[in-house]
Scaffold this active site. Structure first.
Site, PDB file in Angstrom:
ATOM      1  N   LYS A  40       0.773  -1.398   0.026  1.00  0.00           N
ATOM      2  CA  LYS A  40      -0.207   0.120  -0.088  1.00  0.00           C
ATOM      3  C   LYS A  40       0.768   1.281   0.153  1.00  0.00           C
ATOM      4  O   LYS A  40       0.689   2.216   0.814  1.00  0.00           O
ATOM      5  CB  LYS A  40      -0.845  -0.112   1.084  1.00  0.00           C
ATOM      6  CG  LYS A  40      -1.904  -1.268   1.203  1.00  0.00           C
ATOM      7  CD  LYS A  40      -2.643  -1.242   2.533  1.00  0.00           C
ATOM      8  CE  LYS A  40      -3.708  -2.324   2.543  1.00  0.00           C
ATOM      9  NZ  LYS A  40      -4.431  -2.406   1.306  1.00  0.00           N
ATOM     10  N   CYS A  41       1.855   1.231  -0.915  1.00  0.00           N
ATOM     11  CA  CYS A  41       2.981   2.503  -0.830  1.00  0.00           C
ATOM     12  C   CYS A  41       2.785   2.842  -2.509  1.00  0.00           C
ATOM     13  O   CYS A  41       2.496   2.390  -3.184  1.00  0.00           O
ATOM     14  CB  CYS A  41       4.122   1.672  -0.510  1.00  0.00           C
ATOM     15  SG  CYS A  41       5.668   2.941  -0.784  1.00  0.00           S
TER      16      CYS A  41
END
Length: 164
Positions: A40-41
């Site tokens: 989730k970057c």
């Protein structure tokens, strides 16, 4: 220094599927790109480039090891199984993943305690997800690349080719 003399080789490593090994058993004699990864970057799309780099150079002896880490703004909250599924479904990842681990601080995985001491000998923390360490066939760290260095950038590809 021979491969047997590298401090990395004796470090215990558990792969995402639960396989217990050492860095040397899993990757001895190969060039390895070790990357702390997160799902989730903003850098998560780098999985695509890492997979392409791996597929392009694995026959020459390149391995990529993804090490999921949740130390940066909780950007890798999933279980090992969820992380593996995410990587395969969204990016077709075929390179190995380790079990989720910390890369900084007192609980840092021993592999990262060694990697982050390059090049000065003093530990310098990983600054964010997708920081990359290039390890030569002899188990020596050859380079460290910040998160914004894309896997298919000339800088990284040239370093990989030189190591191979």
């Amino acid at each position: 220094m021979s491969t047997a003399d590298s401090p990395l080789n004796d470090i215990s490593l558990t792969l995402n599927d639960g396989t217990a090994t050492t860095f040397g058993e899993a990757f001895g004699g190969q060039v390895v790109l070790v990357v702390n990864v997160a799902s989730k970057c903003g850098f998560t799309p780098q999985y695509e480039g890492l997979e392409e780099l791996y597929k392009t150079h694995r026959e020459q002896g390149l391995a990529v090891l993804g090490v999921p880490c949740n130390q940066f703004k909780d950007q890798e909250p999933g279980t090992d199984a969820e992380i593996e599924q995410f990587c395969q479904v969204n990016y077709g990842v075929t390179f190995p993943l380790a079990r989720k681990a910390e890369v900084n601080g007192p609980e840092a995985h021993p592999l990262y305690r060694e990697l982050t001491a390059y090049p000065s000998g003093t530990v310098e923390d990983v600054s964010w997800n997708f920081e990359k360490f290039l390890v030569g066939r002899d188990g020596q760290v050859l380079g460290r690349f910040k998160s914004n260095v894309e896997p298919l950038s000339d800088e990284l590809v040239d370093a990989v080719r030189s190591a191979l």
